[in-house]
Motif scaffolding. Structure first.
Motif, PDB file in Angstrom:
ATOM      1  N   GLY A  83       0.817  -1.213   0.000  1.00 45.21           N
ATOM      2  CA  GLY A  83       0.000   0.000   0.000  1.00 45.21           C
ATOM      3  C   GLY A  83       0.847   1.258   0.000  1.00 45.21           C
ATOM      4  O   GLY A  83       0.532   2.239  -0.687  1.00 45.21           O
ATOM      5  N   LEU A  84       1.955   1.250   0.751  1.00 45.59           N
ATOM      6  CA  LEU A  84       2.861   2.397   0.753  1.00 45.59           C
ATOM      7  C   LEU A  84       3.492   2.598  -0.625  1.00 45.59           C
ATOM      8  O   LEU A  84       3.672   3.734  -1.078  1.00 45.59           O
ATOM      9  CB  LEU A  84       3.958   2.221   1.809  1.00 45.59           C
ATOM     10  CG  LEU A  84       3.529   2.239   3.266  1.00 45.59           C
ATOM     11  CD1 LEU A  84       4.744   2.048   4.170  1.00 45.59           C
ATOM     12  CD2 LEU A  84       2.808   3.511   3.618  1.00 45.59           C
ATOM     13  N   LEU A  85       3.835   1.501  -1.269  1.00 45.27           N
ATOM     14  CA  LEU A  85       4.392   1.584  -2.619  1.00 45.27           C
ATOM     15  C   LEU A  85       3.373   2.177  -3.589  1.00 45.27           C
ATOM     16  O   LEU A  85       3.716   3.026  -4.426  1.00 45.27           O
ATOM     17  CB  LEU A  85       4.833   0.195  -3.075  1.00 45.27           C
ATOM     18  CG  LEU A  85       5.615   0.107  -4.355  1.00 45.27           C
ATOM     19  CD1 LEU A  85       6.957   0.830  -4.222  1.00 45.27           C
ATOM     20  CD2 LEU A  85       5.857  -1.350  -4.715  1.00 45.27           C
ATOM     21  N   CYS A  86       2.118   1.754  -3.467  1.00 42.16           N
ATOM     22  CA  CYS A  86       1.046   2.336  -4.295  1.00 42.16           C
ATOM     23  C   CYS A  86       0.921   3.835  -4.031  1.00 42.16           C
ATOM     24  O   CYS A  86       0.765   4.625  -4.967  1.00 42.16           O
ATOM     25  CB  CYS A  86      -0.282   1.647  -4.019  1.00 42.16           C
ATOM     26  SG  CYS A  86      -0.384  -0.043  -4.588  1.00 42.16           S
ATOM     27  N   ARG A  87       0.988   4.230  -2.772  1.00 41.44           N
ATOM     28  CA  ARG A  87       0.897   5.649  -2.416  1.00 41.44           C
ATOM     29  C   ARG A  87       2.058   6.433  -3.015  1.00 41.44           C
ATOM     30  O   ARG A  87       1.891   7.543  -3.519  1.00 41.44           O
ATOM     31  CB  ARG A  87       0.882   5.793  -0.896  1.00 41.44           C
ATOM     32  CG  ARG A  87       0.970   7.206  -0.359  1.00 41.44           C
ATOM     33  CD  ARG A  87      -0.309   7.993  -0.665  1.00 41.44           C
ATOM     34  NE  ARG A  87      -0.265   9.300  -0.073  1.00 41.44           N
ATOM     35  CZ  ARG A  87      -0.902   9.653   1.029  1.00 41.44           C
ATOM     36  NH1 ARG A  87      -1.640   8.771   1.674  1.00 41.44           N
ATOM     37  NH2 ARG A  87      -0.819  10.870   1.492  1.00 41.44           N
ATOM     38  N   PHE A  88       3.263   5.848  -2.952  1.00 42.25           N
ATOM     39  CA  PHE A  88       4.438   6.516  -3.502  1.00 42.25           C
ATOM     40  C   PHE A  88       4.272   6.760  -5.000  1.00 42.25           C
ATOM     41  O   PHE A  88       4.516   7.865  -5.485  1.00 42.25           O
ATOM     42  CB  PHE A  88       5.697   5.687  -3.231  1.00 42.25           C
ATOM     43  CG  PHE A  88       6.947   6.335  -3.739  1.00 42.25           C
ATOM     44  CD1 PHE A  88       7.560   7.340  -3.015  1.00 42.25           C
ATOM     45  CD2 PHE A  88       7.502   5.946  -4.947  1.00 42.25           C
ATOM     46  CE1 PHE A  88       8.710   7.951  -3.477  1.00 42.25           C
ATOM     47  CE2 PHE A  88       8.647   6.554  -5.420  1.00 42.25           C
ATOM     48  CZ  PHE A  88       9.254   7.556  -4.686  1.00 42.25           C
ATOM     49  N   TYR A  89       3.829   5.735  -5.733  1.00 42.94           N
ATOM     50  CA  TYR A  89       3.656   5.898  -7.173  1.00 42.94           C
ATOM     51  C   TYR A  89       2.443   6.751  -7.515  1.00 42.94           C
ATOM     52  O   TYR A  89       2.436   7.413  -8.555  1.00 42.94           O
ATOM     53  CB  TYR A  89       3.581   4.547  -7.871  1.00 42.94           C
ATOM     54  CG  TYR A  89       4.938   3.897  -7.967  1.00 42.94           C
ATOM     55  CD1 TYR A  89       5.975   4.521  -8.647  1.00 42.94           C
ATOM     56  CD2 TYR A  89       5.199   2.694  -7.342  1.00 42.94           C
ATOM     57  CE1 TYR A  89       7.232   3.958  -8.712  1.00 42.94           C
ATOM     58  CE2 TYR A  89       6.449   2.113  -7.408  1.00 42.94           C
ATOM     59  CZ  TYR A  89       7.465   2.751  -8.096  1.00 42.94           C
ATOM     60  OH  TYR A  89       8.706   2.186  -8.156  1.00 42.94           O
ATOM     61  N   LEU A  90       1.442   6.759  -6.665  1.00 44.42           N
ATOM     62  CA  LEU A  90       0.280   7.619  -6.887  1.00 44.42           C
ATOM     63  C   LEU A  90       0.678   9.095  -6.839  1.00 44.42           C
ATOM     64  O   LEU A  90       0.188   9.905  -7.619  1.00 44.42           O
ATOM     65  CB  LEU A  90      -0.798   7.328  -5.833  1.00 44.42           C
ATOM     66  CG  LEU A  90      -2.083   8.124  -5.897  1.00 44.42           C
ATOM     67  CD1 LEU A  90      -2.863   7.723  -7.144  1.00 44.42           C
ATOM     68  CD2 LEU A  90      -2.918   7.899  -4.659  1.00 44.42           C
ATOM     69  N   GLU A  91       1.573   9.420  -5.922  1.00 45.73           N
ATOM     70  CA  GLU A  91       2.005  10.812  -5.757  1.00 45.73           C
ATOM     71  C   GLU A  91       3.400  11.065  -6.308  1.00 45.73           C
ATOM     72  O   GLU A  91       4.044  12.040  -5.930  1.00 45.73           O
ATOM     73  CB  GLU A  91       1.957  11.183  -4.271  1.00 45.73           C
ATOM     74  CG  GLU A  91       0.571  11.158  -3.703  1.00 45.73           C
ATOM     75  CD  GLU A  91       0.517  11.656  -2.279  1.00 45.73           C
ATOM     76  OE1 GLU A  91       1.580  11.896  -1.685  1.00 45.73           O
ATOM     77  OE2 GLU A  91      -0.590  11.801  -1.765  1.00 45.73           O
ATOM     78  N   GLY A  93       6.491  12.343  -8.049  1.00 47.88           N
ATOM     79  CA  GLY A  93       6.808  13.634  -8.642  1.00 47.88           C
ATOM     80  C   GLY A  93       6.209  14.821  -7.908  1.00 47.88           C
ATOM     81  O   GLY A  93       6.489  15.963  -8.252  1.00 47.88           O
ATOM     82  N   GLU A  94       5.392  14.563  -6.910  1.00 49.88           N
ATOM     83  CA  GLU A  94       4.791  15.653  -6.142  1.00 49.88           C
ATOM     84  C   GLU A  94       5.630  15.926  -4.908  1.00 49.88           C
ATOM     85  O   GLU A  94       6.300  15.053  -4.374  1.00 49.88           O
ATOM     86  CB  GLU A  94       3.370  15.288  -5.727  1.00 49.88           C
ATOM     87  CG  GLU A  94       2.423  15.124  -6.900  1.00 49.88           C
ATOM     88  CD  GLU A  94       1.012  14.793  -6.465  1.00 49.88           C
ATOM     89  OE1 GLU A  94       0.679  15.040  -5.285  1.00 49.88           O
ATOM     90  OE2 GLU A  94       0.250  14.288  -7.296  1.00 49.88           O
ATOM     91  N   VAL A  95       5.559  17.145  -4.445  1.00 45.73           N
ATOM     92  CA  VAL A  95       6.331  17.518  -3.262  1.00 45.73           C
ATOM     93  C   VAL A  95       5.821  16.817  -2.006  1.00 45.73           C
ATOM     94  O   VAL A  95       6.565  16.625  -1.047  1.00 45.73           O
ATOM     95  CB  VAL A  95       6.350  19.056  -3.090  1.00 45.73           C
ATOM     96  CG1 VAL A  95       4.991  19.564  -2.627  1.00 45.73           C
ATOM     97  CG2 VAL A  95       7.441  19.498  -2.156  1.00 45.73           C
ATOM     98  N   SER A  96       4.575  16.369  -2.026  1.00 47.55           N
ATOM     99  CA  SER A  96       4.030  15.684  -0.846  1.00 47.55           C
ATOM    100  C   SER A  96       4.775  14.388  -0.544  1.00 47.55           C
ATOM    101  O   SER A  96       4.803  13.945   0.609  1.00 47.55           O
ATOM    102  CB  SER A  96       2.538  15.413  -1.022  1.00 47.55           C
ATOM    103  OG  SER A  96       2.314  14.590  -2.143  1.00 47.55           O
ATOM    104  N   ASN A  97       5.394  13.770  -1.549  1.00 46.47           N
ATOM    105  CA  ASN A  97       6.193  12.576  -1.287  1.00 46.47           C
ATOM    106  C   ASN A  97       7.391  12.902  -0.394  1.00 46.47           C
ATOM    107  O   ASN A  97       7.776  12.099   0.442  1.00 46.47           O
ATOM    108  CB  ASN A  97       6.684  11.933  -2.582  1.00 46.47           C
ATOM    109  CG  ASN A  97       5.777  10.825  -3.051  1.00 46.47           C
ATOM    110  OD1 ASN A  97       4.819  10.479  -2.377  1.00 46.47           O
ATOM    111  ND2 ASN A  97       6.073  10.265  -4.193  1.00 46.47           N
ATOM    112  N   THR A  98       7.964  14.080  -0.568  1.00 46.55           N
ATOM    113  CA  THR A  98       9.099  14.449   0.283  1.00 46.55           C
ATOM    114  C   THR A  98       8.636  14.765   1.702  1.00 46.55           C
ATOM    115  O   THR A  98       9.422  14.644   2.643  1.00 46.55           O
ATOM    116  CB  THR A  98       9.860  15.665  -0.288  1.00 46.55           C
ATOM    117  OG1 THR A  98       8.971  16.777  -0.375  1.00 46.55           O
ATOM    118  CG2 THR A  98      10.427  15.349  -1.652  1.00 46.55           C
TER     119      THR A  98
END
Length: 126
Positions: A83-91, A93-98
């Motif tokens: 699920g975390l991997l899905c969240r990472f790829y969902l976002e 390129g967005e700054v929210s990942n950082t």
């Protein structure tokens, strides 16, 4: 409810795993240490995640009744990480990942997922 779960074991195992992936993706992070979100939204997310992982643990308590805790820990960790991997790829390129994917957030989320799921599992016989 226990009889229904045992009667449809495969279906409930699939639902349990999908729900773990879903909560791992959309309730991450349980509590965000890096974002200046309103305090109420942080605590709503904490409540939703705790409730969801507890309910997952109740189902796992019936599904893995004869197996040790290792099966619940392995299933919870692997599906939550997915699920975390899905969240990472969902976002991606967005700054929210950082903001979201920092070690304290990841560690707390995985810790809460395992501990609360095991707590729910231990209470499933009540």
């Amino acid at each position: 409810m226990k009889d229904k779960i045992l009667e449809h074991r495969k279906l409930f195992l699939i639902i349990d795993n999908i729900f773990l992936i879903f909560i791992g993706c959309f309730a991450f992070p349980v509590y965000n240490f890096s974002n200046e979100a309103p305090e109420i939204s942080r605590w709503i997310n904490v409540f939703v995640a705790l409730t969801a992982y507890y309910e997952i643990g109740l189902v796992q308590g019936v599904l893995f009744e004869s197996k040790g805790l290792g099966k619940s820990i392995y299933t919870t960790l692997s599906m939550t990480l997915l699920g975390l991997l899905c969240r990472f790829y969902l976002e991606y390129g967005e700054v929210s990942n950082t903001w979201n994917f920092i070690w304290p957030n990841i560690t707390l989320h995985l810790f809460v997922a395992v501990v609360v799921t095991l707590l729910g599992r231990s209470r499933s016989g009540d």
